[in-house]
Motif scaffolding. Structure first.
Motif, PDB file in Angstrom:
ATOM      1  N   VAL A  58       0.833  -1.200   0.000  1.00 24.93           N
ATOM      2  CA  VAL A  58       0.000   0.000   0.000  1.00 24.93           C
ATOM      3  C   VAL A  58       0.870   1.253   0.000  1.00 24.93           C
ATOM      4  CG1 VAL A  58      -0.266   0.210   2.517  1.00 24.93           C
ATOM      5  CG2 VAL A  58      -2.052   1.081   1.015  1.00 24.93           C
ATOM      6  N   ALA A  59       2.035   1.199   0.659  1.00 23.29           N
ATOM      7  CA  ALA A  59       2.950   2.339   0.646  1.00 23.29           C
ATOM      8  C   ALA A  59       3.493   2.566  -0.764  1.00 23.29           C
ATOM      9  CB  ALA A  59       4.093   2.110   1.629  1.00 23.29           C
ATOM     10  N   ALA A  60       3.854   1.477  -1.441  1.00 26.81           N
ATOM     11  CA  ALA A  60       4.356   1.591  -2.813  1.00 26.81           C
ATOM     12  C   ALA A  60       3.265   2.110  -3.740  1.00 26.81           C
ATOM     13  CB  ALA A  60       4.866   0.233  -3.293  1.00 26.81           C
ATOM     14  N   ARG A  61       2.058   1.648  -3.514  1.00 23.71           N
ATOM     15  CA  ARG A  61       0.928   2.058  -4.349  1.00 23.71           C
ATOM     16  C   ARG A  61       0.697   3.563  -4.244  1.00 23.71           C
ATOM     17  NH1 ARG A  61      -3.486  -0.577  -6.610  1.00 23.71           N
ATOM     18  NH2 ARG A  61      -5.395   0.645  -6.780  1.00 23.71           N
ATOM     19  N   LEU A  62       0.770   4.091  -3.022  1.00 24.14           N
ATOM     20  CA  LEU A  62       0.505   5.513  -2.822  1.00 24.14           C
ATOM     21  C   LEU A  62       1.760   6.366  -2.964  1.00 24.14           C
ATOM     22  CD1 LEU A  62      -2.194   5.640  -0.017  1.00 24.14           C
ATOM     23  CD2 LEU A  62      -2.445   5.723  -2.490  1.00 24.14           C
ATOM     24  N   SER A  63       2.877   5.741  -3.325  1.00 23.27           N
ATOM     25  CA  SER A  63       4.074   6.519  -3.648  1.00 23.27           C
ATOM     26  C   SER A  63       3.996   7.049  -5.074  1.00 23.27           C
ATOM     27  CB  SER A  63       5.335   5.655  -3.481  1.00 23.27           C
ATOM     28  OG  SER A  63       5.548   5.351  -2.125  1.00 23.27           O
ATOM     29  N   SER A  64       3.059   6.511  -5.845  1.00 19.19           N
ATOM     30  CA  SER A  64       2.823   7.005  -7.195  1.00 19.19           C
ATOM     31  C   SER A  64       2.241   8.414  -7.112  1.00 19.19           C
ATOM     32  CB  SER A  64       1.842   6.084  -7.921  1.00 19.19           C
ATOM     33  OG  SER A  64       1.256   6.734  -9.028  1.00 19.19           O
ATOM     34  N   PRO A  65       2.839   9.396  -7.789  1.00 18.97           N
ATOM     35  CA  PRO A  65       2.346  10.778  -7.725  1.00 18.97           C
ATOM     36  C   PRO A  65       0.866  10.906  -8.084  1.00 18.97           C
ATOM     37  CG  PRO A  65       4.491  10.714  -8.783  1.00 18.97           C
ATOM     38  CD  PRO A  65       4.047   9.284  -8.624  1.00 18.97           C
ATOM     39  N   ILE A  66       0.425  10.147  -9.079  1.00 18.90           N
ATOM     40  CA  ILE A  66      -0.974  10.233  -9.513  1.00 18.90           C
ATOM     41  C   ILE A  66      -1.902   9.712  -8.419  1.00 18.90           C
ATOM     42  CG2 ILE A  66      -2.671   9.371 -11.163  1.00 18.90           C
ATOM     43  CD1 ILE A  66      -0.500   9.335 -13.280  1.00 18.90           C
ATOM     44  N   ARG A  67      -1.568   8.548  -7.858  1.00 22.88           N
ATOM     45  CA  ARG A  67      -2.414   7.964  -6.813  1.00 22.88           C
ATOM     46  C   ARG A  67      -2.370   8.813  -5.542  1.00 22.88           C
ATOM     47  NH1 ARG A  67      -0.536   2.166  -8.418  1.00 22.88           N
ATOM     48  NH2 ARG A  67      -2.281   1.438  -9.686  1.00 22.88           N
ATOM     49  N   THR A  68      -1.203   9.364  -5.238  1.00 22.24           N
ATOM     50  CA  THR A  68      -1.090  10.235  -4.066  1.00 22.24           C
ATOM     51  C   THR A  68      -1.980  11.461  -4.225  1.00 22.24           C
ATOM     52  OG1 THR A  68       1.184   9.538  -3.617  1.00 22.24           O
ATOM     53  CG2 THR A  68       0.484  11.634  -2.679  1.00 22.24           C
ATOM     54  N   LYS A  69      -1.972  12.032  -5.417  1.00 24.24           N
ATOM     55  CA  LYS A  69      -2.794  13.212  -5.692  1.00 24.24           C
ATOM     56  C   LYS A  69      -4.273  12.887  -5.552  1.00 24.24           C
ATOM     57  CE  LYS A  69      -3.441  16.860  -9.154  1.00 24.24           C
ATOM     58  NZ  LYS A  69      -3.013  17.361 -10.496  1.00 24.24           N
ATOM     59  N   ARG A  70      -4.676  11.717  -6.042  1.00 20.92           N
ATOM     60  CA  ARG A  70      -6.082  11.312  -5.950  1.00 20.92           C
ATOM     61  C   ARG A  70      -6.494  11.074  -4.504  1.00 20.92           C
ATOM     62  NH1 ARG A  70      -6.145   6.855 -10.884  1.00 20.92           N
ATOM     63  NH2 ARG A  70      -6.195   8.355 -12.624  1.00 20.92           N
ATOM     64  N   ALA A  71      -5.625  10.397  -3.745  1.00 23.90           N
ATOM     65  CA  ALA A  71      -5.945  10.105  -2.346  1.00 23.90           C
ATOM     66  C   ALA A  71      -6.016  11.388  -1.526  1.00 23.90           C
ATOM     67  CB  ALA A  71      -4.904   9.158  -1.761  1.00 23.90           C
ATOM     68  N   ASP A  72      -5.096  12.317  -1.777  1.00 24.47           N
ATOM     69  CA  ASP A  72      -5.119  13.597  -1.064  1.00 24.47           C
ATOM     70  C   ASP A  72      -6.379  14.384  -1.398  1.00 24.47           C
ATOM     71  OD1 ASP A  72      -2.782  13.254   0.336  1.00 24.47           O
ATOM     72  OD2 ASP A  72      -1.528  14.319  -1.117  1.00 24.47           O
ATOM     73  N   ALA A  73      -6.767  14.339  -2.666  1.00 25.39           N
ATOM     74  CA  ALA A  73      -7.977  15.048  -3.086  1.00 25.39           C
ATOM     75  C   ALA A  73      -9.203  14.446  -2.409  1.00 25.39           C
ATOM     76  CB  ALA A  73      -8.117  14.988  -4.605  1.00 25.39           C
ATOM     77  N   LEU A  74      -9.240  13.124  -2.306  1.00 18.60           N
ATOM     78  CA  LEU A  74     -10.355  12.449  -1.636  1.00 18.60           C
ATOM     79  C   LEU A  74     -10.394  12.814  -0.159  1.00 18.60           C
ATOM     80  CD1 LEU A  74     -12.675  10.393  -1.556  1.00 18.60           C
ATOM     81  CD2 LEU A  74     -10.956   8.581  -1.281  1.00 18.60           C
ATOM     82  N   TYR A  75      -9.233  12.856   0.474  1.00 15.84           N
ATOM     83  CA  TYR A  75      -9.159  13.213   1.891  1.00 15.84           C
ATOM     84  C   TYR A  75      -9.671  14.641   2.111  1.00 15.84           C
ATOM     85  CZ  TYR A  75      -7.222  13.853   6.573  1.00 15.84           C
ATOM     86  OH  TYR A  75      -7.076  14.113   7.917  1.00 15.84           O
ATOM     87  N   LYS A  76      -9.198  15.572   1.301  1.00 18.28           N
ATOM     88  CA  LYS A  76      -9.598  16.973   1.447  1.00 18.28           C
ATOM     89  C   LYS A  76     -11.082  17.154   1.124  1.00 18.28           C
ATOM     90  CE  LYS A  76      -4.980  18.732   0.402  1.00 18.28           C
ATOM     91  NZ  LYS A  76      -4.114  19.453  -0.578  1.00 18.28           N
ATOM     92  N   ASN A  77     -11.553  16.434   0.112  1.00 15.02           N
ATOM     93  CA  ASN A  77     -12.962  16.517  -0.244  1.00 15.02           C
ATOM     94  C   ASN A  77     -13.841  15.977   0.879  1.00 15.02           C
ATOM     95  OD1 ASN A  77     -15.450  14.882  -1.597  1.00 15.02           O
ATOM     96  ND2 ASN A  77     -15.060  16.798  -2.707  1.00 15.02           N
TER      97      ASN A  77
END
Length: 250
Positions: free
Chosen positions: A136-155
């Motif tokens: 899961v750490a490797a998965r969210l180390s991807s800039p695209i996935r990190t951006k999506r997860a951060d956007a979901l968190y903020k939303n």
């Protein structure tokens, strides 16, 4: 033991035989721990050597709980830790409580500690759980996935604020009120999306076994994500490598 009735004390040569052990106990014994590396490198301060293993342990405890939800005892404890929907335990208590349900033989134990840039913390733990954290750490180390997860968190933060719900974004108790069916469905959907972001296809159905309101489930997932982000920043800064040591090449 001095105040414990003599008739209830075990004999000196007493053992827990398989014939009287529960199936859960036998299953736990079958799970064998192995060596696992947390590789360290570059400039680290003494605080970092405290933060990295502490956060990793909290994630490990969360994964342990999810992986063992088939056990009634674990499922009941997780339900109590998340609290019913009219109140809530703090996120800190959730991770502390999960640590306490892990048998000593399965808790992450330091086998060796070495740091001279590079270095490592060698742990002895359940390899499948450590691997799931690594993935899961490797998965969210991807800039695209990190951006999506951060956007979901903020939303999600904005959505809660707009709907008068608070407490999910920090470590305090959760304030809740009557929730409309539409809001409830939105919360359930957010839990599902976060699990998809994490790549947890197997965990979602198990997570629903917990006797907790979806609002509490989401809060636990958000608490997990905050901790994962801390660990991932060390990975991005090339200070941490989960699952490998540059010293020993594994």
């Amino acid at each position: 033991m001095a105040d414990f009735p003599v008739e209830y004390r075990p004999d000196d040569d007493s053992y827990l035989y398989e014939e009287i052990a529960t199936q859960d106990a036998l299953n736990l014994r079958a799970e064998q721990t192995q060596s696992f590396m947390l590789g360290l490198d570059n400039q680290l301060f003494i605080d970092d050597l405290s933060i990295i293993p502490r956060i990793f342990q909290q994630l490990y405890c969360f994964h342990y709980g999810l992986a063992h939800l088939g056990m009634t005892s674990v499922r009941d404890v997780m339900g109590k830790l998340l609290g019913n929907w009219t109140g809530g335990a703090s996120a800190v208590n959730i991770f502390t409580g999960l640590k306490n349900i892990i048998p000593v033989i399965h808790r992450p134990q330091i086998a060796s500690l070495q740091f001279n840039s590079p270095g490592h913390i060698e742990l002895n733990l359940l390899p499948n759980l450590a691997l799931s954290i690594e993935q899961v750490a490797a998965r969210l180390s991807s800039p695209i996935r990190t951006k999506r997860a951060d956007a979901l968190y903020k939303n999600t933060y904005s959505y809660f604020k707009d709907n008068g719900l608070s407490g999910f974004d920090d470590e305090r108790g959760l304030e809740v009120r009557d929730i409309s069916p539409e809001t409830l469905e939105n919360i359930v959907q957010r839990v599902r999306i976060f699990f998809k972001c994490f790549g947890w296809t197997d965990y979602h159905s198990k997570f629903n076994l917990i006797d907790a309101h979806p609002l509490q489930q989401l809060r636990a997932v958000l608490a997990y994500y905050r901790r994962l982000k801390i660990l991932n920043q060390y990975i991005i800064d090339d200070k941490l490598e989960i699952g490998r040591s540059r010293v020993v090449g594994r």
